[in-house]
Design a protein around this motif. Structure first.
Motif, short mmCIF file in Angstrom:
data_model
loop_
_atom_site.label_atom_id
_atom_site.label_comp_id
_atom_site.label_asym_id
_atom_site.label_seq_id
_atom_site.Cartn_x
_atom_site.Cartn_y
_atom_site.Cartn_z
N VAL A 179 65.11 20.56 -48.74
CA VAL A 179 63.96 20.42 -47.84
C VAL A 179 62.90 19.49 -48.45
O VAL A 179 62.43 18.55 -47.81
N VAL A 180 62.55 19.77 -49.70
CA VAL A 180 61.38 19.10 -50.30
C VAL A 180 61.76 17.77 -50.95
O VAL A 180 61.12 16.75 -50.72
N ASN A 181 62.82 17.77 -51.78
CA ASN A 181 63.17 16.54 -52.50
C ASN A 181 63.96 15.56 -51.64
O ASN A 181 63.81 14.36 -51.78
N SER A 182 64.85 16.09 -50.79
CA SER A 182 65.74 15.19 -50.04
C SER A 182 65.18 14.86 -48.67
O SER A 182 64.95 13.69 -48.36
N ALA A 183 64.96 15.86 -47.82
CA ALA A 183 64.47 15.58 -46.46
C ALA A 183 62.98 15.22 -46.47
O ALA A 183 62.49 14.58 -45.56
N LYS A 184 62.28 15.65 -47.54
CA LYS A 184 60.83 15.42 -47.62
C LYS A 184 60.14 15.84 -46.32
O LYS A 184 59.42 15.07 -45.68
N LEU A 185 60.43 17.07 -45.93
CA LEU A 185 59.94 17.60 -44.65
C LEU A 185 58.42 17.51 -44.53
O LEU A 185 57.70 17.89 -45.45
N ALA A 186 57.97 16.96 -43.41
CA ALA A 186 56.53 16.77 -43.20
C ALA A 186 55.91 18.03 -42.62
O ALA A 186 56.51 18.71 -41.77
N ALA A 187 54.68 18.35 -43.07
CA ALA A 187 53.96 19.52 -42.56
C ALA A 187 53.81 19.41 -41.05
O ALA A 187 53.64 18.32 -40.50
#
Ligand SMILES: NC(=O)c1ccc[n+]([C@@H]2O[C@H](COP(=O)([O-])OP(=O)(O)OC[C@H]3O[C@@H](n4cnc5c(N)ncnc54)[C@H](O)[C@@H]3O)[C@@H](O)[C@H]2O)c1
Ligand SMILES: [Zn+2]
Ligand SMILES: [Zn+2]
Length: 372
Positions: A179-187
């Motif tokens: 979620v955080v490192n790969s997709a870099k999901l936006a708030a």
């Protein structure tokens, strides 16, 4: 002087036994870790059929029992998390920042959980008079693990909860990192999670930590959907096994999200028929993430990529162990990363069969084997 280490040994034919493995002194650059807890992941079940004897287990936490020559920054008594990336830090990918796919040491990049220089010297672990490999260079379902220095991350926190810490090593890192490192999901964005097992629940937890606005959890097991809510799902969809490819679920997701689809979809089931499903869940220019690592041939209707969709296949949540593990421990201490809640049940090593059965029956968010 070698020691006897009570271990779970997969025999390669679908079965395992609890038996003693003889473990040697650490050589240069190696450590002997007394395992305190080891998490179970679906991959441990897979390891039963890898066609060769292997010391099972690839998630874990423990205490350094012995240090080999040339170890400078670690000492006996240090609390450590084990990691299976064992980066060499000098190859092309490590230099590029992709420590999780180290060209020299990764057992996954080598294929078929291959033996690599990321493994401690092979003769250091012996079973029935022959050297035996350790699952993912670790073999945490064992009282003692002989590993490379690069396979451990020292944790400074006092009174570490080893059970909670042990699951960071694979399932938590994979879910959070995807979620955080790969997709870099936006708030504020929307996410669909297909499959709410050990990995999927960590994806859900990470979506919540990242401030996702809608987190839609999908599973065929209603118990898993209850768990999903506890970890941050805002909506749940009970899927029907007969809904091959989850076409009906995709329609429901679209209806829930303004007819458009989700910003992100994460596939965490490892079911080949669902390989294309995350693409069906996302909006144009959305991001689909293949978290489970499906490796079979599948057929994909290329229209599912229309338009401008991205489909990524991260390994181990792009883990940079020395950076990510302490960060995950801090998030846990802060109360954001729900690790205690993730552990449904603790088992003794002698009860590994029950722990695997419970995992396959979908009873646990995560099962953990604890050692004295
Ligand atoms: N890529 C990586 O780096 C990485 C790391 C760790 C684990 N994995 C893999 O991820 C996969 C998942 O691991 P896990 O430990 O979470 O497994 P798990 O068995 O705990 O979870 C799978 C979940 O999928 C659900 N499911 C099954 N069929 C479904 C369907 N048709 N629709 C929706 N949901 C369905 C199950 O009910 C279960 O909750 C495993 O295959 C594991 O090997 C990959
Ligand atoms: Zn490398
Ligand atoms: Zn795993």
């Amino acid at each position: 002087m070698s020691i006897q280490s009570k271990s779970a040994v997969a025999k390669g034919d679908g079965t395992f036994i609890i038996t003693n493995v003889t473990v040697a002194e650490p050589k240069a650059g190696e450590l002997l870790v007394k395992i305190k807890a080891a998490g179970l992941c679906h991959t441990d079940y897979d390891s039963l059929t890898w066609g060769k004897p292997i010391v099972m287990g690839h998630e874990g936490a423990g205490i350094i029992e012995k240090v080999g020559p040339e170890i400078k920054d670690l000492k006996v008594g240090d609390q450590v998390l084990l990691n299976w990336a064992t980066p060499c830090l000098s190859c092309f990918q490590c230099q590029e920042g992709n420590q999780h796919i180290c060209e020299n040491n990764s057992p996954v990049v080598a294929g078929g959980n291959g033996h690599t220089p990321g493994h401690a010297h092979l003769e250091g672990s012996q079973w029935e008079g022959k050297p035996i490999e350790r699952s993912f260079n670790l073999g945490t379902l064992s009282e003692y693990a002989l590993v490379k220095e690069s396979a451990v991350v020292k944790i400074e926190e006092e009174n570490l909860n080893f059970s909670a810490a042990s699951i960071i090593s694979c399932g938590v890192m994979t879910g959070y990192g995807s979620v955080v490192n790969s997709a870099k999901l936006a708030a504020g964005s929307s996410a669909v999670i297909l499959g709410c097992g050990g990995v999927g629940l960590n994806v859900i937890n990470a979506c919540e930590i990242s401030g996702a606005g809608r987190i839609i959890a999908v599973d065929i097991n209603p118990n898993k959907l209850e768990l999903a809510k506890q970890f941050g799902a805002t909506d749940v969809i009970l899927a029907d096994k007969a809904d091959v490819g989850l076409a009906n679920v995709a329609e429901q997701v679209k209806t829930m999200l303004g007819g458009r689809g989700a910003d992100y979809a994460f596939e965490c089931t490892a079911i080949p028929a669902l390989g294309a499903a995350p693409l069906a869940m996302i909006r144009n220019a959305g991001t689909a993430v293949q978290v489970s690592g499906i490796e079979e041939d599948i057929t994909i209707d290329m229209r599912l990529f229309e338009w401008d969709k991205i489909y990524i296949n991260p390994l181990y949540g792009k883990c940079r162990p020395q950076i990510d593990f302490p960060k995950l421990v801090r998030l846990y201490k802060k109360g954001d990363l729900k690790l205690d809640e993730m552990i449904t049940k603790e088992y003794k090593l002698d009860d590994l069969q029950l722990a695997l059965d419970d995992m396959l029956a979908g009873k646990n968010a995560k099962g953990v084997i604890v050692f004295d």
